[in-house]
Design a protein around this motif. Sequence first.
Motif, PDB file in Angstrom:
ATOM      1  N   ILE A  74      -2.964  13.516  -6.229  1.00  0.00           N
ATOM      2  CA  ILE A  74      -3.560  12.042  -6.110  1.00  0.00           C
ATOM      3  C   ILE A  74      -5.190  12.057  -5.616  1.00  0.00           C
ATOM      4  O   ILE A  74      -5.319  12.752  -4.914  1.00  0.00           O
ATOM      5  N   PRO A  75      -6.023  11.818  -6.711  1.00  0.00           N
ATOM      6  CA  PRO A  75      -7.527  12.093  -6.646  1.00  0.00           C
ATOM      7  C   PRO A  75      -8.244  11.512  -5.190  1.00  0.00           C
ATOM      8  O   PRO A  75      -8.795  12.169  -4.737  1.00  0.00           O
ATOM      9  N   ILE A  76      -7.639  10.540  -4.877  1.00  0.00           N
ATOM     10  CA  ILE A  76      -8.156   9.845  -3.606  1.00  0.00           C
ATOM     11  C   ILE A  76      -8.216  10.750  -2.312  1.00  0.00           C
ATOM     12  O   ILE A  76      -8.802  10.704  -1.555  1.00  0.00           O
TER      13      ILE A  76
ATOM     14  N   SER B  99      -5.328  13.137   4.725  1.00  0.00           N
ATOM     15  CA  SER B  99      -3.974  13.235   4.135  1.00  0.00           C
ATOM     16  C   SER B  99      -3.877  14.025   3.069  1.00  0.00           C
ATOM     17  O   SER B  99      -4.640  14.360   2.255  1.00  0.00           O
TER      18      SER B  99
ATOM     19  N   SER C 218      -0.545  13.788   1.400  1.00  0.00           N
ATOM     20  CA  SER C 218       0.456  12.947   1.319  1.00  0.00           C
ATOM     21  C   SER C 218       1.650  13.274   1.994  1.00  0.00           C
ATOM     22  O   SER C 218       2.638  12.515   2.468  1.00  0.00           O
ATOM     23  N   ASP C 219       1.867  14.715   2.284  1.00  0.00           N
ATOM     24  CA  ASP C 219       2.918  14.934   3.315  1.00  0.00           C
ATOM     25  C   ASP C 219       2.893  14.649   4.755  1.00  0.00           C
ATOM     26  O   ASP C 219       3.460  14.003   5.631  1.00  0.00           O
TER      27      ASP C 219
ATOM     28  N   THR D  59      -0.445  13.073   7.506  1.00  0.00           N
ATOM     29  CA  THR D  59      -1.587  12.264   7.447  1.00  0.00           C
ATOM     30  C   THR D  59      -2.265  12.441   8.853  1.00  0.00           C
ATOM     31  O   THR D  59      -1.309  12.354  10.147  1.00  0.00           O
TER      32      THR D  59
ATOM     33  N   ALA E 209     -12.149   2.209  -0.231  1.00  0.00           N
ATOM     34  CA  ALA E 209     -11.047   2.303   0.832  1.00  0.00           C
ATOM     35  C   ALA E 209      -9.737   1.625   0.354  1.00  0.00           C
ATOM     36  O   ALA E 209      -8.489   2.131   0.976  1.00  0.00           O
ATOM     37  N   GLU E 210      -9.733   0.665  -0.231  1.00  0.00           N
ATOM     38  CA  GLU E 210      -8.471  -0.116  -0.792  1.00  0.00           C
ATOM     39  C   GLU E 210      -7.616   0.863  -1.564  1.00  0.00           C
ATOM     40  O   GLU E 210      -6.363   0.706  -1.482  1.00  0.00           O
ATOM     41  N   GLU E 211      -8.089   1.999  -2.119  1.00  0.00           N
ATOM     42  CA  GLU E 211      -7.438   2.699  -2.807  1.00  0.00           C
ATOM     43  C   GLU E 211      -6.725   3.865  -2.271  1.00  0.00           C
ATOM     44  O   GLU E 211      -5.552   4.302  -2.430  1.00  0.00           O
ATOM     45  N   TYR E 212      -7.157   3.834  -0.954  1.00  0.00           N
ATOM     46  CA  TYR E 212      -6.347   4.932   0.022  1.00  0.00           C
ATOM     47  C   TYR E 212      -5.042   4.432   0.631  1.00  0.00           C
ATOM     48  O   TYR E 212      -4.938   3.243   0.738  1.00  0.00           O
ATOM     49  N   PRO E 213      -4.172   5.409   0.477  1.00  0.00           N
ATOM     50  CA  PRO E 213      -2.764   4.920   0.971  1.00  0.00           C
ATOM     51  C   PRO E 213      -2.900   4.412   2.217  1.00  0.00           C
ATOM     52  O   PRO E 213      -3.308   5.092   3.133  1.00  0.00           O
ATOM     53  N   HIS E 214      -2.244   3.661   2.538  1.00  0.00           N
ATOM     54  CA  HIS E 214      -2.080   2.859   3.918  1.00  0.00           C
ATOM     55  C   HIS E 214      -0.919   3.251   4.552  1.00  0.00           C
ATOM     56  O   HIS E 214       0.190   3.098   4.049  1.00  0.00           O
ATOM     57  N   LEU E 215      -1.114   3.532   5.816  1.00  0.00           N
ATOM     58  CA  LEU E 215       0.158   3.951   6.557  1.00  0.00           C
ATOM     59  C   LEU E 215       0.999   2.690   7.122  1.00  0.00           C
ATOM     60  O   LEU E 215       0.434   1.858   7.533  1.00  0.00           O
ATOM     61  N   PRO E 216       2.346   2.754   6.843  1.00  0.00           N
ATOM     62  CA  PRO E 216       3.092   1.550   7.314  1.00  0.00           C
ATOM     63  C   PRO E 216       2.977   1.450   8.716  1.00  0.00           C
ATOM     64  O   PRO E 216       3.202   2.472   9.611  1.00  0.00           O
TER      65      PRO E 216
ATOM     66  N   ARG F 123      -3.210  -4.390  -4.906  1.00  0.00           N
ATOM     67  CA  ARG F 123      -3.713  -2.859  -4.489  1.00  0.00           C
ATOM     68  C   ARG F 123      -2.714  -1.897  -5.355  1.00  0.00           C
ATOM     69  O   ARG F 123      -3.171  -1.043  -5.634  1.00  0.00           O
TER      70      ARG F 123
ATOM     71  N   ARG G  82      -4.044   0.653  -7.803  1.00  0.00           N
ATOM     72  CA  ARG G  82      -3.913   2.102  -7.575  1.00  0.00           C
ATOM     73  C   ARG G  82      -3.097   2.758  -8.665  1.00  0.00           C
ATOM     74  O   ARG G  82      -3.231   4.097  -8.941  1.00  0.00           O
TER      75      ARG G  82
ATOM     76  N   SER H 204      -5.487   3.718 -11.501  1.00  0.00           N
ATOM     77  CA  SER H 204      -6.547   4.690 -11.037  1.00  0.00           C
ATOM     78  C   SER H 204      -5.890   6.081 -10.538  1.00  0.00           C
ATOM     79  O   SER H 204      -6.497   6.919 -10.319  1.00  0.00           O
ATOM     80  N   GLY H 205      -4.554   5.903 -10.633  1.00  0.00           N
ATOM     81  CA  GLY H 205      -3.634   7.315 -10.492  1.00  0.00           C
ATOM     82  C   GLY H 205      -3.878   7.477  -8.875  1.00  0.00           C
ATOM     83  O   GLY H 205      -3.475   8.685  -8.302  1.00  0.00           O
ATOM     84  N   ASN H 206      -4.005   6.966  -8.083  1.00  0.00           N
ATOM     85  CA  ASN H 206      -4.231   6.792  -6.475  1.00  0.00           C
ATOM     86  C   ASN H 206      -2.694   6.552  -5.774  1.00  0.00           C
ATOM     87  O   ASN H 206      -2.808   6.523  -4.772  1.00  0.00           O
TER      88      ASN H 206
ATOM     89  N   PRO I 133       0.424   6.472  -3.912  1.00  0.00           N
ATOM     90  CA  PRO I 133       1.110   7.794  -3.552  1.00  0.00           C
ATOM     91  C   PRO I 133       2.397   8.019  -3.744  1.00  0.00           C
ATOM     92  O   PRO I 133       3.170   9.129  -3.847  1.00  0.00           O
TER      93      PRO I 133
ATOM     94  N   LYS J  86       9.549  19.182  -5.054  1.00  0.00           N
ATOM     95  CA  LYS J  86       9.283  19.162  -3.651  1.00  0.00           C
ATOM     96  C   LYS J  86       8.860  17.604  -2.991  1.00  0.00           C
ATOM     97  O   LYS J  86       9.307  17.437  -2.209  1.00  0.00           O
TER      98      LYS J  86
ATOM     99  N   TYR K  45      11.028  14.660  -0.216  1.00  0.00           N
ATOM    100  CA  TYR K  45      10.615  14.081   0.926  1.00  0.00           C
ATOM    101  C   TYR K  45      10.945  12.296   0.697  1.00  0.00           C
ATOM    102  O   TYR K  45      11.091  11.887  -0.339  1.00  0.00           O
TER     103      TYR K  45
ATOM    104  N   MET L 149       5.987   7.541   0.713  1.00  0.00           N
ATOM    105  CA  MET L 149       4.772   7.536   1.419  1.00  0.00           C
ATOM    106  C   MET L 149       4.628   5.979   1.998  1.00  0.00           C
ATOM    107  O   MET L 149       4.506   5.851   3.011  1.00  0.00           O
ATOM    108  N   GLU L 150       4.577   5.201   1.051  1.00  0.00           N
ATOM    109  CA  GLU L 150       4.529   3.703   1.445  1.00  0.00           C
ATOM    110  C   GLU L 150       5.527   2.833   1.384  1.00  0.00           C
ATOM    111  O   GLU L 150       5.880   2.087   2.004  1.00  0.00           O
TER     112      GLU L 150
END
Lengths: 380, 322
Positions: free
Chosen positions: A27-29, A47, A49-50, A52, A120-127, B61, B65, B68-70, B72, B94, B98, B101-102
């Motif tokens: 994931i590029p971001i 992060s 992804s596994d 953070t 930063a909107e593209e970044y995964p957000h933690l629930p 969002r 995303r 853009s491939g972002n 998770p 793998k 798991y 993520m979201e």
Amino acid sequence: MKIIMNRDRLIESVQHVMKAISQKTTIPILTGIKIEATETQVKLTGSDSDITIEAVIPKEEEGIILIDEIVPGSIVLHAKYFPEIIRKLPNEMVEIESDDKLQLSIRSGHAEFHLNGQDAEEYPHLPLLQSDSSFSLPNDLLKNMIRQTVFAVSTSETRPILTGVNIKVEDDHLHFIATDSHRLAARKIPLEVDQANLSFSQVVIPGKSLNELNKILEDTDEKIEIQVGENQIAFQAEHLYFVTRLLEGKYPETSRLIPDQSKTIIHADTKTLLQSVDRASLLARESQNNVVRLETKGNEVVEITSNSPEIGKVEEEITIKGMEGEDLKISFSSKYMIDALKIMESDQVKIEFTGAMRPFIIKPVDNDQILQLILPVRTY
Amino acid sequence: MKSIQPVVSKMLVSSINKERISHAYLLHGQRGTGKKYLAILLAKSIFCKHQERAEPCNTCRDCQRIDSGNHPDFHWIEPDGASIKKEQILHLQKEFTYTGMESNRKVYIVSDAEKMTTNASNRLLKFLEEPSMDTTAILLTENSQAILPTIQSRCQLISLRPLNNKQLIEKLEQEGLTEANAKIFAAVTNDLNEALEKSKDEWFANARKIVVQLVEMLQTNPNEVLLFIHTQWMPHFKERPQAQQGLDLLLLWFKDMVYYHIDQKEQMVFSYHYDKIEKAAMHWSKKHATDNLSHIMDAKRKLEQNVHPQLVMEQLTLHFQR
């Protein structure tokens, strides 16, 4: 966004966060660090992804002002360049400013950098995890519990669920259990809070994440807050927030594996036994599971032997503190035995056998909070 | 999307509305039929929180995303080089042990699924067989027959309708192409933009000329054909995809000849070369022409198998003259 702050504190936080970032991610971001500034604090997030990791720098701490100026905002920066730049800046103070075109400038002394950021909107957000399933433990106790179980997780991906440590609440105790189906490591502690508070029954945390957590935690007796969510588990230290994803699936029932009666019980000195097995393992070959053999000789003596026809053999007699029950000959993997003995906290251990072909368990003499189970090896 | 694939989009929309999304789809359709677009649309519908009657909003969002491939919980696998390798599937595997993520949902898309190595297919099979909850696999392929039957049988097969040629021809004519040209470009590609691009491409114009020359030479001057291949054909169709395209054009030409023989002249693509096709049809009988079609298909296959292009062409022309 605009931040003016002390460089050293920033470096420290960036270093924590960097531990979670991997360059190999798909994931590029996630190759970036997220910087988020609010009125009262600056938060860095990394992060893969596994796992953070979030590091928080408050505006002021115990009367010391850490950040001189904050204008709220957020941006994602490439993790390859940002830490290097911060580390090599000439001045004590650093000024970070971003505009609405995702351009970031870093100023310190007379040096000025311009970096391209990402949204930063593209970044995964933690629930956000609900707090009704949280409890706390001292740092060093948690570190110990991790150390005493995580070595036993499976490394093969054939049964993914076994690559994690099973954590569950049962009988007012918190249990950590890890097994690779040849051995099992279990640790339990009594819980202080009411069990009614905890809404989870069991979760499985990847062994890799726990190893990472163990590296980050400092060995102090400060309390760490643990929150369990549906998909994630979070560990909250003072300025550090560690979140890992859980393993999906059902952990096998392990309580039935542990024999409840025994035919032979040996009490031994942990260190003597450990060193003796270690010596014997020198001649044991890895290709044959590092087999060593234990034989009771009566008179409170056991003999540890290992024999590899093309190398040679070793025999050693050690005195033990006591023995009950039948005589016994048993073979087992020296590696598993060494791993198990190393993490025993007491000087004396109790080993309970139920025959040469049945699993045996190792416990400290004075309590049953630690339990190690090892399957013997069949030899002829 | 509805206008191009009415049946399929209706089917998917109703399965989303009824919350009965299958755990695996195999989208099968020719180039330009909108496989990728459809797959991404489906993924967005699954993740988007503001979807209205199965239509994602494209602005939230989650939608952005995915573009853009972002995202998770969204994974896109495509061939790394010539094939999809075992490691790529291993990584996916793998990922699926798991938790999400979201969200609890996970979607993965394997594009050009026929390019998976045997190892990779078998690994993929493993978790197609035991789907965990709320996981959706979308496999895209141009050739569903090249996919392991065991994989096929575990997916819901969705065949995308080939594009309507007439629509494309009409569109091209609206863009200012002559009818004859529009027919050729519509035959070569299914994609409007690609067709327009080709119509402006000088290389492609020359390619058409060379193909016509080759056919003429085969009739009038067979002895110098090999020389022609060497001096004209090879330098022009240098790269492998280009050589494939040359053969495609040749294929169309011989197809026209068959159409001439069976008297379906309105189907012909090279209609402005009508006289030349007529002449060629005198030279090659219907049986000959169909034989030649299969020879060209053979040659295309050989090119794919890395046979030297010049040898392929030489053999092909020798077959023509038999």
